[in-house]
Design an enzyme around this catalytic site. Sequence first.
Site, PDB file in Angstrom:
ATOM      1  N   TYR A  53       0.838  -1.206   0.000  1.00 14.16           N
ATOM      2  CA  TYR A  53       0.000   0.000   0.000  1.00 14.16           C
ATOM      3  C   TYR A  53       0.869   1.252   0.000  1.00 14.16           C
ATOM      4  O   TYR A  53       0.654   2.176  -0.809  1.00 14.16           O
ATOM      5  CB  TYR A  53      -0.904  -0.030   1.226  1.00 14.16           C
ATOM      6  CG  TYR A  53      -1.772   1.191   1.413  1.00 14.16           C
ATOM      7  CD1 TYR A  53      -2.909   1.381   0.640  1.00 14.16           C
ATOM      8  CD2 TYR A  53      -1.468   2.143   2.382  1.00 14.16           C
ATOM      9  CE1 TYR A  53      -3.724   2.492   0.822  1.00 14.16           C
ATOM     10  CE2 TYR A  53      -2.268   3.252   2.576  1.00 14.16           C
ATOM     11  CZ  TYR A  53      -3.392   3.423   1.795  1.00 14.16           C
ATOM     12  OH  TYR A  53      -4.189   4.529   1.974  1.00 14.16           O
ATOM     13  N   LYS A  96       1.129   4.126  -2.970  1.00 13.94           N
ATOM     14  CA  LYS A  96       0.808   5.527  -2.710  1.00 13.94           C
ATOM     15  C   LYS A  96       2.017   6.431  -2.977  1.00 13.94           C
ATOM     16  O   LYS A  96       1.856   7.560  -3.484  1.00 13.94           O
ATOM     17  CB  LYS A  96       0.329   5.694  -1.267  1.00 13.94           C
ATOM     18  CG  LYS A  96      -1.014   5.018  -0.984  1.00 13.94           C
ATOM     19  CD  LYS A  96      -2.141   5.619  -1.811  1.00 13.94           C
ATOM     20  CE  LYS A  96      -3.496   5.092  -1.406  1.00 13.94           C
ATOM     21  NZ  LYS A  96      -4.615   5.700  -2.154  1.00 13.94           N
TER      22      LYS A  96
END
Length: 249
Positions: free
Chosen positions: A143, A147
């Site tokens: 994640y 990002k």
Amino acid sequence: MKRTALVTGAASGLGALAAQRLAAAGWDLVAVDVDEDGLARTAARSPNTHVRVCDVADPKAVEEIVAEAGAVHRLVHAAAVGPLVPALEQPLDEVERVLRVDYLGTVHAIRAVLPGMLARGGGDLVLFSSLASWVPTPKTSAYAAAKAAINAYAECVAAEHRGGGVRIRVVCPRQVDTPGYRAAAAADPAATAGMKGMPPRAVLDAVDRSLARRDELLYVYPDALTLATVLAKRYAPGLLRRLLARATA
């Protein structure tokens, strides 16, 4: 003048609230998600909301939705997945899925709407990144990497099209009190560092304030704690590392 907004991840959390706010403000809204039932809840009592079931990891599907929508004046890209798993235990197909949805989904959305915005001389790209892109914590490897890739991509796009009339905002909130975050916190309190999620409305209020200023600041840090954490990563990384290690022990 008719204003059209496209909101991804609109079935729940930040995307749903952003969609409902824009619809209430009179925008012609295209709400996109893979969750058809969630989209129906978002669109309830909003006749100017048009729901479209779509996986943003599919570039052709995103292109078709944008072509159908016509001129998109604002993109709010909130679609994301973020399972909390130790890096070496996370299945490779799950890592790839996170990258396809979170990072490549952002690329697909931007490539679908930005040419039209540039041709019209204006538009807004609101992209949801995360504090994790600056300060990764245990169990966020895929994640956080996705990002961080969004940040880099947005910086390149902003530099390449400066002066084109399109405002770009990369929103980097800390934990947000969404259904997904509450489920993750309940399942693994240590992975969420015992942090209470900030209200989604506070994140969107910060975005609205940033757009109202009409400056060229790319990043939006929605509260003082988020900004302080980013600054600590830059100026006191050792201290921040010790604090995070204590919080996630």
